[in-house]
Design a protein around this motif. Structure first.
Motif, mmCIF file in Angstrom:
data_model
loop_
_atom_site.group_PDB
_atom_site.id
_atom_site.type_symbol
_atom_site.label_atom_id
_atom_site.label_comp_id
_atom_site.label_asym_id
_atom_site.label_seq_id
_atom_site.Cartn_x
_atom_site.Cartn_y
_atom_site.Cartn_z
ATOM 1 N N ASP A 276 0.831 -1.209 0.000
ATOM 2 C CA ASP A 276 0.000 0.000 0.000
ATOM 3 C C ASP A 276 0.863 1.255 0.000
ATOM 4 O O ASP A 276 0.595 2.221 -0.735
ATOM 5 N N HIS B 105 -5.759 -6.989 -5.750
ATOM 6 C CA HIS B 105 -6.396 -6.025 -4.857
ATOM 7 C C HIS B 105 -5.941 -4.608 -5.198
ATOM 8 O O HIS B 105 -6.759 -3.677 -5.303
ATOM 9 N N HIS C 255 -8.059 -1.409 -6.789
ATOM 10 C CA HIS C 255 -8.098 -0.188 -5.983
ATOM 11 C C HIS C 255 -7.598 1.031 -6.754
ATOM 12 O O HIS C 255 -8.175 2.125 -6.659
ATOM 13 N N HIS C 256 -6.545 0.863 -7.541
ATOM 14 C CA HIS C 256 -5.888 2.007 -8.167
ATOM 15 C C HIS C 256 -6.323 2.266 -9.609
ATOM 16 O O HIS C 256 -6.147 3.386 -10.099
#
Length: 468
Positions: free
Chosen positions: A410, A435, A439-440
């Motif tokens: 992260d 993940h 998310h990005h």
């Protein structure tokens, strides 16, 4: 599932379809031992038609399919998930070179061909297949294309995508996509092969590729330059690129921590300098010109770099053995990391001019998360790709990596995105970065990708748990 297996074996034969758990077991893990899944069968077809037969049955029975190449990936894309119904589809028996054309300068091969073998076959015809990576004597060209592999020559020749002229693939319903044209120009609608390149086996099974060949570069010259910082490496890149242009084949960067790892864990390597320095840049020029001219060019450029204080020391290869020895210092980093223990690997890309700033601020952010973690930064500086890897503090248990993986990732990825970079430069998404990817990634791009996935794979049987 029993009915499915019976039909699959009847269609392809027991030699192609293996259901013995002991036979399947070695195929369930990635090479690093990070991921392990389940599968009810291992299928090793010998032809595109057999792949098609397999996929038709998998589509009919909604059986998940994980395509596996040379098992050299770093993101777990070719490793099945925990589902018991998976089948592993290996193309290792499909390893024939179909054609090499030295007029059109093309090579057409089965997806199971080992990259290194293709490079040598091209070389025998006095041609160059420029895709080159550390795992080229194990990786399959189908996997290289499915992950849009990069390697050390991207600064000159581009990613795998830029070398692919055509693709043959089997779609999830068993239909065969016949796109193996070797044309340089074909503006007849959407370029569908580009959707399959980099799709990591989530849209179909690549069974054949048509590749672009280049003129051979018989002459190579390499220099290892010692630098004080990433900023100095950047200024050196500007000088070398401007002076050498298309002759610049590789511009690799690694820190002294990486070198120390290689010197510790790899036999037969040695530093060509009397002193140690903060970081190093490996530069390769290649051309069809005479060796003396190329070596003179490199020596002149490095001489300018030393005069302008863009490096503090340099060692130029004077023979093939010295050239190979210098390259080993860079190429053995991954194996040295493996010997050192679990590393948290971050394959990232950044605007080249922002690399020095990123390295400084990312390190500061990481020190807030884990003050004593060890950083190993190396990669293809000339095309903006860094392998920003993090390992446990000295003396820490090897379980540290698993415990800190999410927090470290992260911190790294947030910093990458702040600099306008990408969380995956050449290794892909697989299951390692799923993940972070979700998310990005831009929401609209994710929406379009899901729609494409639905068109190609409406039953969701292709490589479940990867990418989307």
């Amino acid at each position: 599932m029993q009915e499915f297996l019976e039909k699959l074996q009847a269609a392809l034969g027991p030699d192609v379809v293996q259901i013995d758990a002991a036979v399947i077991e070695p195929w369930l893990s990635d090479w690093r031992g990070v991921y392990k899944g389940n599968a009810q069968a291992l299928v090793r077809p010998v032809s595109t038609e057999q792949v098609s037969q397999c996929m038709r049955l998998c589509s009919q029975y909604k059986v998940p399919v994980v395509t596996r190449g040379g098992n050299t990936g770093l993101c777990g894309a070719a490793t099945p998930d925990a589902g018991p119904d998976n089948i592993i589809l290996s193309l290792d028996r499909m390893n024939n070179i179909r054609t090499i054309d030295t007029i059109a300068n093309t090579l057409v091969a089965d997806a199971g061909c080992i990259l290194g073998n293709l490079r040598r076959a091209a070389q025998e015809q006095d041609r160059l297949l420029p895709l080159s990576l550390a795992a080229e004597d194990s990786s399959h060209i189908g996997g290289n294309v499915a992950t849009n592999a990069g390697g050390v020559n991207v600064v000159r020749y581009g990613m795998a995508r830029e070398l692919v002229l055509g693709i043959e693939a089997v779609l999830p319903d068993g239909e065969i996509f016949n796109g193996l044209q070797t044309l340089r120009k074909d503006n007849t609608g959407y370029d569908l092969k580009q959707l399959l390149i980099g799709s990591e086996g989530t849209l179909g099974v690549i069974t054949g590729v048509a590749l672009r060949l280049h003129a051979p570069t018989h002459v190579r010259s390499v220099v290892l330059a010692a630098v004080e910082s990433e900023q100095q490496a950047l200024e050196l890149f500007r000088l070398v690129f401007g002076a050498c242009g298309p002759r610049l084949q590789a511009f690799e960067f690694f820190t002294d921590a990486c070198l120390d790892l290689v010197l510790t864990h790899v036999e037969g390597v040695q530093l060509p300098f009397g002193d140690r320095h903060p970081a190093y840049v490996l530069i390769e020029l290649a051309d069809t010109a005479n060796e003396q001219a190329l070596s003179q060019l490199l020596e002149e450029v490095i001489g300018q770099a030393l005069e302008q204080e863009l490096c503090v020391d340099a060692a130029v290869s004077a023979s093939l053995a010295q050239l190979q020895a210098l390259w080993r210092l860079r190429e053995e980093i991954s194996e040295a990391q493996r010997a050192d223990g679990p590393h948290l690997k971050h394959d990232i890309s950044l605007p080249i001019e922002r690399i020095p700033e990123f390295v400084n601020t990312a390190q500061a952010q990481l020190r807030k998360v884990s003050p004593d973690c060890r950083l190993f930064v190396f990669g293809h500086f000339g095309d903006g790709n860094l392998h920003y890897n993090v390992s446990r503090p000295q003396g820490a248990d090897k379980r540290w990596a698993a415990e800190w993986e999410t927090r470290i990732a992260d911190a790294v990825f947030d910093e990458v995105m702040a600099y306008g970079g990408s969380i995956s430069a050449e290794h892909g998404i697989g299951q390692l970065k799923r993940h972070a990817f979700l998310h990005h990634k831009d929401p609209l791009q994710l929406k379009l990708m899901r729609q494409i996935k639905q068109v190609f794979d409406p039953h969701g049987i292709m490589n479940p748990g990867k990418v989307l």
